[in-house]
Design a protein around this motif. Structure first.
Motif, PDB file in Angstrom:
ATOM      1  N   TRP A 192      48.660  22.352  55.287  1.00  0.00           N
ATOM      2  CA  TRP A 192      47.768  23.258  54.774  1.00  0.00           C
ATOM      3  C   TRP A 192      46.507  22.232  54.068  1.00  0.00           C
ATOM      4  O   TRP A 192      45.321  22.407  54.211  1.00  0.00           O
ATOM      5  CB  TRP A 192      48.087  24.222  53.810  1.00  0.00           C
ATOM      6  CG  TRP A 192      47.023  24.807  53.014  1.00  0.00           C
ATOM      7  CD1 TRP A 192      46.295  25.920  53.405  1.00  0.00           C
ATOM      8  CD2 TRP A 192      46.477  24.443  51.709  1.00  0.00           C
ATOM      9  NE1 TRP A 192      45.304  25.990  52.341  1.00  0.00           N
ATOM     10  CE2 TRP A 192      45.541  25.198  51.442  1.00  0.00           C
ATOM     11  CE3 TRP A 192      46.845  23.393  50.781  1.00  0.00           C
ATOM     12  CZ2 TRP A 192      44.794  25.153  50.250  1.00  0.00           C
ATOM     13  CZ3 TRP A 192      45.996  23.199  49.625  1.00  0.00           C
ATOM     14  CH2 TRP A 192      45.083  24.138  49.133  1.00  0.00           C
ATOM     15  N   HIS A 198      46.484  30.556  49.027  1.00  0.00           N
ATOM     16  CA  HIS A 198      46.627  30.553  50.435  1.00  0.00           C
ATOM     17  C   HIS A 198      47.929  31.267  50.852  1.00  0.00           C
ATOM     18  O   HIS A 198      47.957  32.231  51.651  1.00  0.00           O
ATOM     19  CB  HIS A 198      46.619  29.197  51.107  1.00  0.00           C
ATOM     20  CG  HIS A 198      47.146  29.079  52.318  1.00  0.00           C
ATOM     21  ND1 HIS A 198      46.403  29.453  53.480  1.00  0.00           N
ATOM     22  CD2 HIS A 198      48.337  28.544  52.999  1.00  0.00           C
ATOM     23  CE1 HIS A 198      47.163  29.257  54.689  1.00  0.00           C
ATOM     24  NE2 HIS A 198      48.387  28.640  54.112  1.00  0.00           N
ATOM     25  N   ASP A 211      47.659  35.223  50.150  1.00  0.00           N
ATOM     26  CA  ASP A 211      46.528  35.877  51.134  1.00  0.00           C
ATOM     27  C   ASP A 211      47.337  35.927  52.254  1.00  0.00           C
ATOM     28  O   ASP A 211      46.639  36.775  53.362  1.00  0.00           O
ATOM     29  CB  ASP A 211      45.543  35.041  51.462  1.00  0.00           C
ATOM     30  CG  ASP A 211      44.425  34.825  50.194  1.00  0.00           C
ATOM     31  OD1 ASP A 211      44.528  35.754  49.147  1.00  0.00           O
ATOM     32  OD2 ASP A 211      43.634  34.111  50.034  1.00  0.00           O
ATOM     33  N   GLN A 212      48.283  35.427  52.690  1.00  0.00           N
ATOM     34  CA  GLN A 212      49.082  35.816  54.152  1.00  0.00           C
ATOM     35  C   GLN A 212      49.850  36.893  53.752  1.00  0.00           C
ATOM     36  O   GLN A 212      51.255  36.963  53.299  1.00  0.00           O
ATOM     37  CB  GLN A 212      50.048  34.537  54.513  1.00  0.00           C
ATOM     38  CG  GLN A 212      49.348  33.272  54.787  1.00  0.00           C
ATOM     39  CD  GLN A 212      50.233  32.114  55.019  1.00  0.00           C
ATOM     40  OE1 GLN A 212      51.326  32.255  55.496  1.00  0.00           O
ATOM     41  NE2 GLN A 212      49.740  30.849  55.184  1.00  0.00           N
ATOM     42  N   ASP A 213      49.538  38.040  54.403  1.00  0.00           N
ATOM     43  CA  ASP A 213      50.023  39.341  54.345  1.00  0.00           C
ATOM     44  C   ASP A 213      51.554  39.562  54.755  1.00  0.00           C
ATOM     45  O   ASP A 213      52.454  40.130  54.273  1.00  0.00           O
ATOM     46  CB  ASP A 213      49.261  40.451  54.929  1.00  0.00           C
ATOM     47  CG  ASP A 213      48.099  40.707  54.272  1.00  0.00           C
ATOM     48  OD1 ASP A 213      47.785  40.451  53.008  1.00  0.00           O
ATOM     49  OD2 ASP A 213      46.786  41.244  54.951  1.00  0.00           O
ATOM     50  N   GLU A 214      51.761  38.791  55.738  1.00  0.00           N
ATOM     51  CA  GLU A 214      53.137  38.700  56.375  1.00  0.00           C
ATOM     52  C   GLU A 214      54.209  37.848  55.679  1.00  0.00           C
ATOM     53  O   GLU A 214      55.325  37.677  55.986  1.00  0.00           O
ATOM     54  CB  GLU A 214      53.206  38.230  57.878  1.00  0.00           C
ATOM     55  CG  GLU A 214      53.069  36.836  58.028  1.00  0.00           C
ATOM     56  CD  GLU A 214      51.419  36.437  58.192  1.00  0.00           C
ATOM     57  OE1 GLU A 214      51.068  35.194  58.089  1.00  0.00           O
ATOM     58  OE2 GLU A 214      50.674  37.231  57.866  1.00  0.00           O
TER      59      GLU A 214
END
Length: 184
Positions: free
Chosen positions: A37, A59, A62-65
């Motif tokens: 990243w 970061h 923010d990753q929904d999964e």
């Protein structure tokens, strides 16, 4: 700049500390994920500080999964790595203390229905003494809503106060007597 040789030293230190191989692998995976990243972010590669760590935390958020538990494990491994770097003198200070870990949601216990409780108690069908003991144990758990660990301590305490020759034996109660008792 902090690099792969520092990751290797960190993982070797975890192995020497006695961490399990899978734990070491997960720590390496988390730290290398951070590096990937960091390289893609376009941020300066010569400064590892609290702002950079917070950017990575955001970061992950923010990753929904990505489950909170996964975010927690990755950030925890990263914090441990950064702490290692500061302890080894590679970083002048330890910015990992400023990284806020996500709160773990409290799990809600699954409550069995009455039908499921009956099925659980009836699952023990054999008639030998061990099967009867197991069924009695299950019925105590169901009747009292006692946790298994509490019931195990209760059983241990009872057995500790009884002479070995007077141990309580479980006996099968005839089904018609059980039905009368449960109905009453």
């Amino acid at each position: 700049m902090v690099g792969e040789e520092h990751v290797a030293a960190f993982l070797a230190a975890r192995e020497r500390r006695g961490d399990r191989p899978l734990t070491v692998w997960h720590a390496g995976h988390a730290v290398r994920g951070f590096y990937a990243w960091w390289r893609q972010s376009g941020l300066p590669l010569d400064r590892l500080d609290a702002g950079l760590l917070d950017g990575y935390r955001q970061h992950l958020y923010d990753q929904d999964e990505l489950a909170r538990s996964t975010q927690y494990v990755r950030l925890s491994a990263l914090r441990t790595f950064v702490h290692f770097l500061a302890t080894e003198g590679i970083l002048p200070s330890d910015p990992s203390e400023l990284v806020v870990l996500p709160k773990q949601p409290r799990s809600i216990y699954h409550v069995l229905s009455e039908r499921e409780l009956v099925q659980l108690c009836q699952a023990v069908r054999e008639r030998d003494s061990l099967a009867l003991r197991d069924r009695a144990f299950l019925e105590v758990l169901v009747a009292t809503a006692m946790r298994p660990s509490e019931a195990a301590h209760l059983l241990r305490d009872v057995q500790a106060h009884e002479p070995a020759e007077e141990r309580t034996r479980a006996r099968q109660q005839p089904d018609d007597e059980r039905a009368r008792r449960d109905a009453g």
